[in-house]
Design a protein around this motif. Structure first.
Motif, mmCIF file in Angstrom:
data_model
loop_
_atom_site.group_PDB
_atom_site.id
_atom_site.type_symbol
_atom_site.label_atom_id
_atom_site.label_comp_id
_atom_site.label_asym_id
_atom_site.label_seq_id
_atom_site.Cartn_x
_atom_site.Cartn_y
_atom_site.Cartn_z
ATOM 1 N N GLU C 47 -1.779 -12.636 39.322
ATOM 2 C CA GLU C 47 -0.824 -11.829 38.577
ATOM 3 C C GLU C 47 -1.504 -11.048 37.461
ATOM 4 O O GLU C 47 -0.928 -10.118 36.919
ATOM 5 C CB GLU C 47 0.233 -12.731 37.946
ATOM 6 C CG GLU C 47 1.278 -13.227 38.902
ATOM 7 C CD GLU C 47 2.225 -14.164 38.185
ATOM 8 O OE1 GLU C 47 3.247 -13.679 37.706
ATOM 9 O OE2 GLU C 47 1.918 -15.360 38.076
ATOM 10 N N THR C 51 -7.568 -5.726 40.215
ATOM 11 C CA THR C 51 -8.129 -5.346 41.514
ATOM 12 C C THR C 51 -7.495 -4.010 41.906
ATOM 13 O O THR C 51 -6.439 -3.994 42.520
ATOM 14 C CB THR C 51 -7.790 -6.396 42.587
ATOM 15 O OG1 THR C 51 -6.411 -6.759 42.470
ATOM 16 C CG2 THR C 51 -8.618 -7.640 42.453
ATOM 17 N N ARG C 54 -6.718 -3.768 46.446
ATOM 18 C CA ARG C 54 -6.373 -5.172 46.685
ATOM 19 C C ARG C 54 -6.019 -5.366 48.145
ATOM 20 O O ARG C 54 -5.318 -4.550 48.738
ATOM 21 C CB ARG C 54 -5.185 -5.547 45.806
ATOM 22 C CG ARG C 54 -4.731 -6.966 46.062
ATOM 23 C CD ARG C 54 -3.710 -7.401 45.051
ATOM 24 N NE ARG C 54 -3.202 -8.723 45.401
ATOM 25 C CZ ARG C 54 -2.145 -9.276 44.834
ATOM 26 N NH1 ARG C 54 -1.516 -8.635 43.890
ATOM 27 N NH2 ARG C 54 -1.731 -10.457 45.212
ATOM 28 N N ARG C 74 -4.878 -2.145 49.688
ATOM 29 C CA ARG C 74 -3.936 -1.333 48.925
ATOM 30 C C ARG C 74 -4.565 -0.743 47.661
ATOM 31 O O ARG C 74 -4.667 -1.411 46.651
ATOM 32 C CB ARG C 74 -2.708 -2.175 48.557
ATOM 33 C CG ARG C 74 -1.535 -1.400 48.044
ATOM 34 C CD ARG C 74 -1.254 -1.637 46.549
ATOM 35 N NE ARG C 74 -2.468 -1.829 45.791
ATOM 36 C CZ ARG C 74 -2.618 -2.690 44.832
ATOM 37 N NH1 ARG C 74 -1.647 -3.470 44.511
ATOM 38 N NH2 ARG C 74 -3.767 -2.812 44.169
ATOM 39 N N GLN C 117 4.058 0.070 35.226
ATOM 40 C CA GLN C 117 3.899 -1.078 36.126
ATOM 41 C C GLN C 117 5.236 -1.488 36.704
ATOM 42 O O GLN C 117 5.343 -1.829 37.878
ATOM 43 C CB GLN C 117 3.328 -2.265 35.352
ATOM 44 C CG GLN C 117 1.874 -2.129 35.013
ATOM 45 C CD GLN C 117 1.335 -3.424 34.497
ATOM 46 O OE1 GLN C 117 1.803 -3.948 33.480
ATOM 47 N NE2 GLN C 117 0.372 -3.988 35.177
ATOM 48 N N ALA C 118 6.252 -1.454 35.849
ATOM 49 C CA ALA C 118 7.579 -1.834 36.323
ATOM 50 C C ALA C 118 8.063 -0.840 37.372
ATOM 51 O O ALA C 118 8.755 -1.206 38.317
ATOM 52 C CB ALA C 118 8.549 -1.886 35.152
ATOM 53 N N ALA C 119 7.679 0.411 37.213
ATOM 54 C CA ALA C 119 8.193 1.448 38.108
ATOM 55 C C ALA C 119 7.457 1.497 39.440
ATOM 56 O O ALA C 119 7.987 1.988 40.424
ATOM 57 C CB ALA C 119 8.102 2.814 37.421
ATOM 58 N N CYS C 120 6.223 0.985 39.471
ATOM 59 C CA CYS C 120 5.415 1.097 40.686
ATOM 60 C C CYS C 120 5.764 -0.032 41.660
ATOM 61 O O CYS C 120 5.623 -1.204 41.320
ATOM 62 C CB CYS C 120 3.928 1.026 40.344
ATOM 63 S SG CYS C 120 2.878 0.993 41.806
ATOM 64 N N PRO C 121 6.203 0.293 42.865
ATOM 65 C CA PRO C 121 6.580 -0.757 43.810
ATOM 66 C C PRO C 121 5.379 -1.348 44.549
ATOM 67 O O PRO C 121 5.513 -2.311 45.287
ATOM 68 C CB PRO C 121 7.485 -0.029 44.793
ATOM 69 C CG PRO C 121 6.974 1.368 44.794
ATOM 70 C CD PRO C 121 6.433 1.634 43.415
ATOM 71 N N TYR C 122 4.205 -0.744 44.366
ATOM 72 C CA TYR C 122 3.025 -1.179 45.109
ATOM 73 C C TYR C 122 2.174 -2.166 44.320
ATOM 74 O O TYR C 122 1.198 -2.691 44.837
ATOM 75 C CB TYR C 122 2.165 0.023 45.487
ATOM 76 C CG TYR C 122 2.916 1.043 46.309
ATOM 77 C CD1 TYR C 122 3.188 0.808 47.647
ATOM 78 C CD2 TYR C 122 3.350 2.235 45.746
ATOM 79 C CE1 TYR C 122 3.877 1.734 48.406
ATOM 80 C CE2 TYR C 122 4.047 3.169 46.495
ATOM 81 C CZ TYR C 122 4.309 2.910 47.824
ATOM 82 O OH TYR C 122 4.995 3.814 48.565
ATOM 83 N N GLY C 123 2.497 -2.357 43.059
ATOM 84 C CA GLY C 123 1.671 -3.236 42.229
ATOM 85 C C GLY C 123 0.273 -2.690 42.042
ATOM 86 O O GLY C 123 -0.691 -3.425 41.892
ATOM 87 N N ARG C 125 -0.829 -0.911 39.617
ATOM 88 C CA ARG C 125 -1.231 -0.709 38.216
ATOM 89 C C ARG C 125 -1.536 -2.045 37.559
ATOM 90 O O ARG C 125 -0.847 -3.024 37.782
ATOM 91 C CB ARG C 125 -0.135 0.033 37.469
ATOM 92 C CG ARG C 125 0.051 1.429 38.015
ATOM 93 C CD ARG C 125 1.094 2.183 37.227
ATOM 94 N NE ARG C 125 0.801 3.603 37.263
ATOM 95 C CZ ARG C 125 0.066 4.220 36.376
ATOM 96 N NH1 ARG C 125 -0.421 3.545 35.346
ATOM 97 N NH2 ARG C 125 -0.184 5.508 36.488
ATOM 98 N N TYR C 126 -2.585 -2.062 36.791
ATOM 99 C CA TYR C 126 -3.072 -3.309 36.200
ATOM 100 C C TYR C 126 -3.182 -3.175 34.701
ATOM 101 O O TYR C 126 -3.718 -2.192 34.197
ATOM 102 C CB TYR C 126 -4.424 -3.687 36.809
ATOM 103 C CG TYR C 126 -4.269 -4.054 38.265
ATOM 104 C CD1 TYR C 126 -3.975 -5.359 38.624
ATOM 105 C CD2 TYR C 126 -4.347 -3.101 39.254
ATOM 106 C CE1 TYR C 126 -3.783 -5.709 39.944
ATOM 107 C CE2 TYR C 126 -4.157 -3.431 40.588
ATOM 108 C CZ TYR C 126 -3.881 -4.748 40.929
ATOM 109 O OH TYR C 126 -3.687 -5.085 42.241
ATOM 110 N N PHE C 127 -2.669 -4.164 34.021
ATOM 111 C CA PHE C 127 -2.723 -4.178 32.566
ATOM 112 C C PHE C 127 -3.918 -5.027 32.137
ATOM 113 O O PHE C 127 -4.233 -6.021 32.772
ATOM 114 C CB PHE C 127 -1.426 -4.782 32.029
ATOM 115 C CG PHE C 127 -1.309 -4.769 30.528
ATOM 116 C CD1 PHE C 127 -1.036 -3.582 29.851
ATOM 117 C CD2 PHE C 127 -1.447 -5.931 29.796
ATOM 118 C CE1 PHE C 127 -0.918 -3.573 28.472
ATOM 119 C CE2 PHE C 127 -1.328 -5.918 28.411
ATOM 120 C CZ PHE C 127 -1.057 -4.744 27.751
#
Lengths: 412, 821, 276
Positions: C47, C51, C54, C74, C117-123, C125-127
């Motif tokens: 989480e 990556t 990924r 991805r 990040q919340a808006a991206c459905p692909y995950g 984006r990484y914080f």
């Protein structure tokens, strides 16, 4: 000890009693302070937020308190713009609660972002297409408005009133309060709406995505409506809580009943529209994305029960109670209805934030769960502590309830 | 004005208010934001001159071509070379992460060291190279003076045939010790099988790229088998274009839905250790239906039909045995594979134009079973895929020069006469070179360690040996251990003296014929950066060490440096002629015909310089070889029934009953069958009612399970159901788990008679019921926080049996029980 | 120098062949090595581990021995026209470059609100939950490339289609007085590293580029196409079950691509045999 500061003609507990009363809230603040320090010093790894739960407990708290704090602008609107005179008895309470909610939310947001020191980039490099920018602008401006609305109340403190310049200033501010009420209404309408819009525009998250009108998804309007439907109820709850702790009647029933009645109508309207929204979404956005309503609740602890609770137990039920004069005039029913109403709105915000993020969109992705750390709870609860503290102090030192003297004559 | 309290407060408030009107707050707000953009603790990589160095990766014997991007003298990125025959463009994840092995200082030894802490603690103090050589040379000299040079032993993990391994072997001979031991590898199995059936000693050469039907018995084609760069490139090629018109079909025989099994066209799942039976079942169908290559069988093979020995006794041949004992129904019973699948497989295999059956177990870093390999090779022979394009080729070994003859002094002669501790090459293990598990046992059984000084080269047997922790116990008994590892691995942590090698990016080295490649290739790697620390190429270390021991030993090492030794061997490549030292991706080395550049050098020195630059010498695949003299077996043919085995069994049976002899050698089959491919059920001493499951270690391409540590980058690619925090996962079928009352994520103790480990349960439909799969490569007790203590090493549980005849460890048959923690 | 207006001229994208993909993870390692991605001691915390590229492991879910797994690499999808993340960014720290189609991320401007990040459905984006971890005492900062700046904590990062490689190629082209770059001059690190050549990268707008040809194949699909994100990363698979897992479908909505392969034999469990 602090008697010179206390308002005239009212009874207050002893300084010591007040001191002990503040201790638990100070403890919450200290816990929050430590958490905030850790989060700012070491970074957000102190939380259990993650790339999946980019928004988490704090945002739920933020959205909840902002919705509950909507009593401030809406009561202001009713009092100064619509001329509901009886609400003058409760407007101070509404303003202070609003101020607490908004300032608390701002403080939490400051810790929630990864680079608080660069927070002002929102304004400097503003992206006008972002709903969150609109929220930030409006909330910041509205917090200033609330501060301005709060000032005359502070200046009514016995000691401060002795200073002539301040008294005059306070008085003049009072005179033009309608202007600020109007400004506040305008700003609030947009940021409450934009908070809803924030989620509705996430078109790639079918659970939150909504269609809408022009640039505003339906959530925009529903958030405004739900906020003004529950805000007054929260104001009522806070008043009742104060009355409970002080063992005094502080606000005449007429004001309370008026707020409750207005809340009832708004809540009813909201529920009707919300049902329409749910149906439109279930037969529009959801199947278009290849999903069904039930498919969102296949995994994890969340279920359809949340929607049932939101709509029926915390929506239709309080609306009916508040709508029936007999019921809302009963103290117990009134409080239950207000509680349910507020819970429903918080549940609604929770669904939009947590459940939206927990549900994977890609079919091969997995469901994630999240539990906040003590640091997250600390900061969330610190806002509660801060609220109690500020409201208690305001009650003790300021004439928050104009009718207090009248309703509680000192008989000696 | 008097300073009153009131004035003071007013001044302060006024001052604060006043400052707000100045640019100061704005400036400050801006400055702190700029500070966050330039936090001093966020590294700013210095820029400089960009350059590239080409080399060859030898983290595994696959030998991919690499190009390393540099900024000034820092290496910043490894990429695959497109102008190298093995791997047109790509490399494997381990090679991709190689820079972390170079630059992570806590993984490495920074200079020669001696131990100061307890064994295994990893505490060392730096010493000079002179001191280090003195210590080791003194130790060896003492043994030689005592007339016991055989008490000096070496474990050498550098791939067979490399110059380093030749030097180490030579050192051992010069010192006078027969105890030169190698960790097991699939090449041992290939070598032995080829010797028995073909009489050849060249490396395995599978012409995969030209095959149209690859029947893989356990080869982890996508898990790192062979030269991973080559195999995965072939994989891409096989899947190029329209799926409906694909030329090559791939069948994977494996008990678990591995990447290869899943991605193959067909997955066949026999019980572990029954691959040989499946191959023979396929052979049965082919023979019975008459679909075999009658011409190859009659002209170029021996032992297919029944035969008579000199004394007139009639012996059963391969055909009779297979037809009698390996009907699809019987094989189905052994393997669990449905008879109709066996029949279809056989039809498809025999019907293909250029089928090839290949053998291996996972990567090439673990040995296989001799009879299984023979069964698979018999399949190739049956369909005539031996010495045919797209099948198994029989090229000559690389024409490397031999080192000049050496003088072996009398002490050494005495030592070399002593028996090997591991009994390899004795009557019992007549065809084995080295049996490390026997070596371990010999030490563990003796009251005092027969090895006084153990030298470990490019190996980490403590971690990699499937022996249930036996080697660790042996290490504890050995008085003096020397490691030449560049890395702080588990074995090195047990050592008393470290003479660190440089890492593969800091030195010159060679790669000899990557596993399974169908054409000869010799790779030469270059130092990409100067050695970062006080380390030395192990080749140079061996040469210097020989001189430090005594003149007699030193005289066998006449070279100035390791490069001289490399050059000396490479002379043979020049003399053989026709080797190419550059590569054009337009005409791949596996393609027959086509226009090719001529070698383009006229002297050895020119060739050497070109090799240093290009990193390669190779000969593209040629046309099939003349049958005349191709097989060097006693019959001069491909032998379904190995005459060498007939002889070996007869030799061993002298003076005892044949039955007992066979039993001793680990065989349950009658003598005739024992000389050909057949199925032997693996034996175990464990009570299967107490240990109802089988534990099977498996390998992953994105985790190094050999002596090289995994670059920390790789842990990004590991899934959370393979490793979570410090727990690795045992994969089991949901049905198996349900029987043991286990759920996803449960912590279990996996216990065999050899040991136990704790892992979490991962439910996977693709796991064979009844089997517990544990990944290899986790469970390091050495290295740094990236690798240490992450997961468990299945080798600690393996209860290794012995493969019949060869004596190699049978690591795929460990009965275990699962106990919920 | 006159600034050219290439508005909408190029649209870089990639096609990943799932049949060829071996699941080895080289793309992930190459990506992390190329882009100075932080490597922490515990990478199993998926989480929070970074990556950009990924691998997702997918399974056809059938019981033994018909189980099949596959991998979906991805990267960032570089959604076209209206990427979900771009419009929501408060500080304009992420933008869709209309000249290249690349969705960029400006680390020094990002304030870390994580709305993207919340808006991206692909995950995708990484914080940066932690400070970058390249311990100096280990010397791990020595392999960092100056072409990509390491990120500070508290900001979001993501795949940039190796934008610095685009800049590098552009620089070379300009030095040679060319305005255009060739197909093979600009490819991403993952494309280059894939040992099975499963990734093809190029300009989707350029009919001469391989990607433009590949995206027309009936086996080619995108992830969550129905949501309307218009990803520029395409996938290719001959297996129906893989294609079906790429998006959400109501019963009966998925139409298998008819394919006749050699494996249409009775005992095959492979392409074309899956009933949906």
């Amino acid at each position: 000890m602090d008697s010179p500061l206390l308002p005239h003609g009212v009874k207050r507990c002893s300084t010591w009693a007040f001191f002990f009363w503040t201790l638990p809230w100070l403890a919450l603040l200290a816990w929050g302070g430590l958490s905030a320090f850790l989060c700012l010093w070491k970074g957000l790894n102190q939380t259990n937020m993650s790339n999946i739960f980019a928004f988490a407990l704090w945002i739920v708290f933020d959205l909840a308190v902002i919705a509950l704090g909507a009593g401030a602008f809406f009561t202001g609107f009713l009092t100064y713009i619509m001329g509901k005179k009886e609400l003058k008895n409760i407007i101070n309470t509404a303003v202070i609660i609003g101020f607490i909610c908004y300032s608390g939310a701002m403080a939490m947001l400051g810790i929630d972002i990864g680079q608080p020191i660069r927070g002002w980039f929102i304004f400097w490099h503003a992206n006008i297409h972002s709903m969150l920018v609109e929220v930030s602008f409006c909330i910041t401006c509205y917090l200033m408005v609330l501060a301005i609305e709060f000032i005359p109340i502070i200046l009514e403190n016995r000691k401060l009133e002795e200073i002539k310049e301040l008294r005059l200033f306070g008085h003049n501010l009072h005179e033009i309060m309608a202007v600020f009420a109007a400004t506040g209404t305008f700003l609030s309408f947009f940021h409450q709406g934009s908070l809803g819009g924030m989620f509705g525009v996430m078109y790639a998250r079918p659970f939150a995505a909504r269609e809408g009108f022009y640039i505003w998804p339906w959530t925009f309007f529903l958030f405004v409506l739900s906020a003004i439907a529950c805000g007054p109820c929260f104001t009522i709850l806070c008043t009742k809580l104060t009355e409970f702790f002080t063992r005094k009647k502080l606000v005449p029933d007429s004001a309370i009943q008026l707020l409750a009645k207005i809340s009832a109508w708004l809540l009813s309207l909201y529920i009707v529209l919300k049902i329409a929204d749910y149906l439109g979404w279930m037969y529009g956005v959801v199947p278009r994305s290849g999903l069904t309503f039930e498919s969102f609740f296949r995994e994890g602890p969340y279920g359809v029960w949340m929607v049932v609770a939101e709509m029926i137990f915390c929506g239709i039920l309080p609306a009916i109670i508040l709508m029936v004069p007999k019921a809302r005039q009963n103290q117990a029913w009134l409080i239950i209805a207000c509680l349910l109403n507020c819970t429903g709105i918080v549940l609604n915000r929770f669904l939009f934030i947590i459940v939206t993020l927990a549900i994977p969109v890609m079919p091969f992705d997995r469901f994630w769960s999240y539990l906040p750390t003590w640091q997250e709870w600390g900061i969330g609860l610190a806002v509660v502590g801060y609220g109690f503290l500020l409201f208690s102090a305001a009650y003790r030192y300021l004439p928050v309830f104009p009718k207090e003297r009248e309703l509680n004559p000192i008989t000696e | 004005m008097k300073l009153t309290r009131r004035n003071f407060i007013a001044a302060v408030i006024g001052g604060i208010a006043g400052i707000q009107a100045t640019p100061l707050p704005w400036k400050f707000t801006d400055d702190v934001a700029i500070w966050t953009q330039n936090w001093p603790w966020v590294p700013v990589p210095p820029t400089g001159e960009f350059s590239e160095v080409t080399s060859v990766c030898n983290l595994c014997p696959g030998g991919c071509g690499i190009v390393v991007k540099k900024v000034d003298d820092r290496a910043v990125k490894i990429e695959g070379r497109t102008d190298y025959p093995i791997n047109p463009g790509g490399i494997c994840p381990v090679g991709m992460g190689g820079l972390q092995l170079l630059y992570d200082e806590s993984l490495r030894f920074t200079g020669p060291m001696k131990r100061v802490g307890l064994r295994g603690e990893g505490l060392f103090t730096e010493i000079s190279w002179g001191e280090a050589f003195d210590m080791l040379a003194g130790r060896i000299s003492t043994q030689r003076r005592k007339g016991a040079p055989e008490a000096v032993a070496a474990i050498d993990g550098s791939p067979e045939g490399t110059t380093v391994s030749e030097l180490v072997k030579r050192l051992m001979r010069a010192v006078g010790s027969p105890n030169y031991v190698r960790p097991p590898s699939i090449c041992d199995t290939y070598r032995m099988g080829n010797l028995l059936m073909q009489g050849t000693l060249s490396p395995m050469a599978y012409d995969l790229e030209n095959s149209d039907f690859v029947l893989s018995f356990g080869c982890g084609l996508l898990e790192g088998w062979g030269a991973p760069g080559r195999v995965m490139n072939a994989w891409g090629m096989w899947h190029q274009g329209n799926p409906a018109k694909r030329k090559t079909r791939i069948v994977q025989v494996e008990s678990r839905a591995s990447n290869t099994a899943s991605k193959a066209d067909i997955w066949v799942a026999p019980r572990p250790g029954t691959d040989g039976a499946l191959a023979l079942g396929i052979a049965h169908v082919i023979i019975k239906s008459g679909k075999y290559d009658a011409r190859f069988v009659s002209d170029h093979s021996w032992g297919f039909e029944d035969w008579r020995s000199m004394d007139g006794t009639r012996h059963t041949g391969f055909k009779t045995v297979v037809l009698e004992k390996y009907s699809p129904e019987k094989v189905a019973e052994i393997t669990g594979v449905e008879p109709k699948t066996i029949v279809s497989l056989a039809r498809a295999f025999a019907g293909a134009k250029a089928p090839v059956a290949i053998y291996g177990k996972g990567k090439d870093s673990l040995n296989g079973s001799l009879y299984e390999y023979m069964a698979v090779q018999s399949l190739n022979a049956l369909v005539g895929s031996i010495n045919r394009p797209g099948g198994v080729l029989l090229p000559d070994p690389l024409p490397l020069s031999n080192f000049p003859p050496m003088k072996v002094d009398s002490v050494a002669v005495g030592g070399l006469r002593k028996p090997r501790l591991d009994q390899a090459g004795t009557m019992r293990y007549p065809f084995s070179d080295s049996l490390i598990n026997n070596f371990t046992d010999a030490i563990n059984r003796a009251p005092r360690s027969p090895v006084d000084t153990l030298m470990v080269f490019s190996a980490n047997p403590f971690f990699t040996l499937p022996d249930g922790g036996g080697f660790k116990k042996a290490l504890e008994k050995i008085p003096f251990i020397v490691s030449f590892s560049p890395y702080r691995d588990e074995t090195a942590n047990m050592a008393d003296l470290i003479l660190p090698d440089s890492t593969y990016l800091e030195k010159m080295d060679d790669t000899v014929w990557p596993v399974g490649l169908q054409y000869p290739l010799y790779g030469l790697s270059q130092p990409v950066v100067e050695p970062l620390y006080n380390t030395k190429n192990v080749g140079d270390t061996v040469i210097e060490l020989s001189r430090a021991i005594d003149d007699s030993v030193g005289s066998s090492f006449p070279w100035e440096s390791f490069e001289e030794a490399l050059k000396e061997r490479a002379k043979g490549l020049f003399e053989a002629g026709e080797g190419l030292v550059s590569y054009d991706a337009g005409t791949p080395a596996w393609q027959r015909g086509g226009d090719r550049d001529k070698p383009g050098y006229s002297s050895f020195d020119e060739m050497w310089e070109a090799m240093k630059e290009g990193g390669m010498w190779y000969r593209p695949v040629g046309s099939p070889r003349d049958w005349q003299g191709l097989f060097n077996t006693p019959s001069k043919k491909f032998e379904f029934t190995s005459k060498l085995l007939v002889q070996a069994i007869a030799d061993y049976s002298k003076g005892q009953s044949e039955k007992k002899a066979l039993k001793d050698m680990g065989l349950s089959a009658p003598a005739d069958e024992a000389c050909m491919a057949h199925y032997e059920a693996p034996e175990t001493t464990a009570d299967r009612s107490e240990y109802p499951f089988l534990m099977l270690p498996y390998e992953m391409i994105n985790l190094a399970s050999g002596w090289i540590p995994s670059p920390p980058f790789l842990y990004k690619t590991i899934f959370e159901n393979q490793l979570l925090k410090d727990k690795s996962f045992a994969t089991v079928n949901p049905a198996t788990a349900a029987k043991a009352n286990l759920r996803q994520g449960d912590l279990v103790c996996i216990e065999s008679q050899a040991g136990k480990v704790e892992a979490r349960i991962n439910l996977f439909e693709g796991a064979m019921p009844g089997i517990v799969y544990l990944p290899l490569g986790f469970g390091h007790t050495a290295y740094d926080e990236f690798l240490k203590g992450k997961g468990v090493n299945p080798n600690n549980v393996v209860q290794a049996g012995q493969d019949p005849i060869s004596g190699y460890p049978v690591w795929w048959n460990t009965p275990v029980k699962l106990v919920k923690v | 120098m006159k600034k050219e207006n290439d508005h909408g001229k190029h649209k870089y994208g990639m096609v990943i062949d799932i049949d060829k993909c071996t699941g080895c993870g080289t793309c992930m390692v190459a990506c992390a090595a190329e882009n100075n991605v932080s490597v922490r001691a515990d990478q199993s915390d998926k989480e929070r581990t970074i990556t950009w590229m990924r691998l997702y492991k997918i399974s056809n879910g059938k019981p033994f021995p018909h189980t099949e797994i596959s991998y979906i690499p991805r990267p960032c999808m570089h959604c076209d026209h209206h990427p979900p993340c771009v419009s929501v960014c408060v500080a304009t720290a992420t933008k869709l470059d209309f000249n290249t189609g690349i969705v960029s991320q400006i680390y020094t401007r990002c304030i870390g609100c994580r709305y993207c990040q919340a808006a991206c459905p692909y995950g995708a984006r990484y914080f940066n939950w932690w400070d970058a971890y390249f311990p100096k005492k280990k010397g791990l900062d020595r392999y960092l490339t100056p072409e990509v700046s390491p990120r500070m904590r508290g900001v979001v990062e993501k795949c940039t289609f190796c934008h610095h490689r685009f800049m590098r190629a552009k620089t070379v082209a300009y030095a040679e007085d060319r305005r255009e770059i060739e197909e093979d001059e600009y490819i991403t690190a993952c494309t280059e590293a894939c040992p099975a050549q499963a990734i093809t990268f190029g300009d989707l707008n350029n009919p001469d580029h391989e990607v433009a040809r590949l995206i027309k194949h009936p086996f080619t699909f995108r992830l969550l196409e129905r949501i309307g994100t218009e990803p520029k990363v395409y996938y290719h698979s001959s297996r129906d079950w893989v294609r079906k897992l790429a998006d959400n479908f109501l019963p009966g909505e998925y139409t298998p691509v008819v394919n006749q392969t050699w494996a249409e034999e009775e005992w095959s469990t492979k392409p074309g045999r899956d009933e949906f």
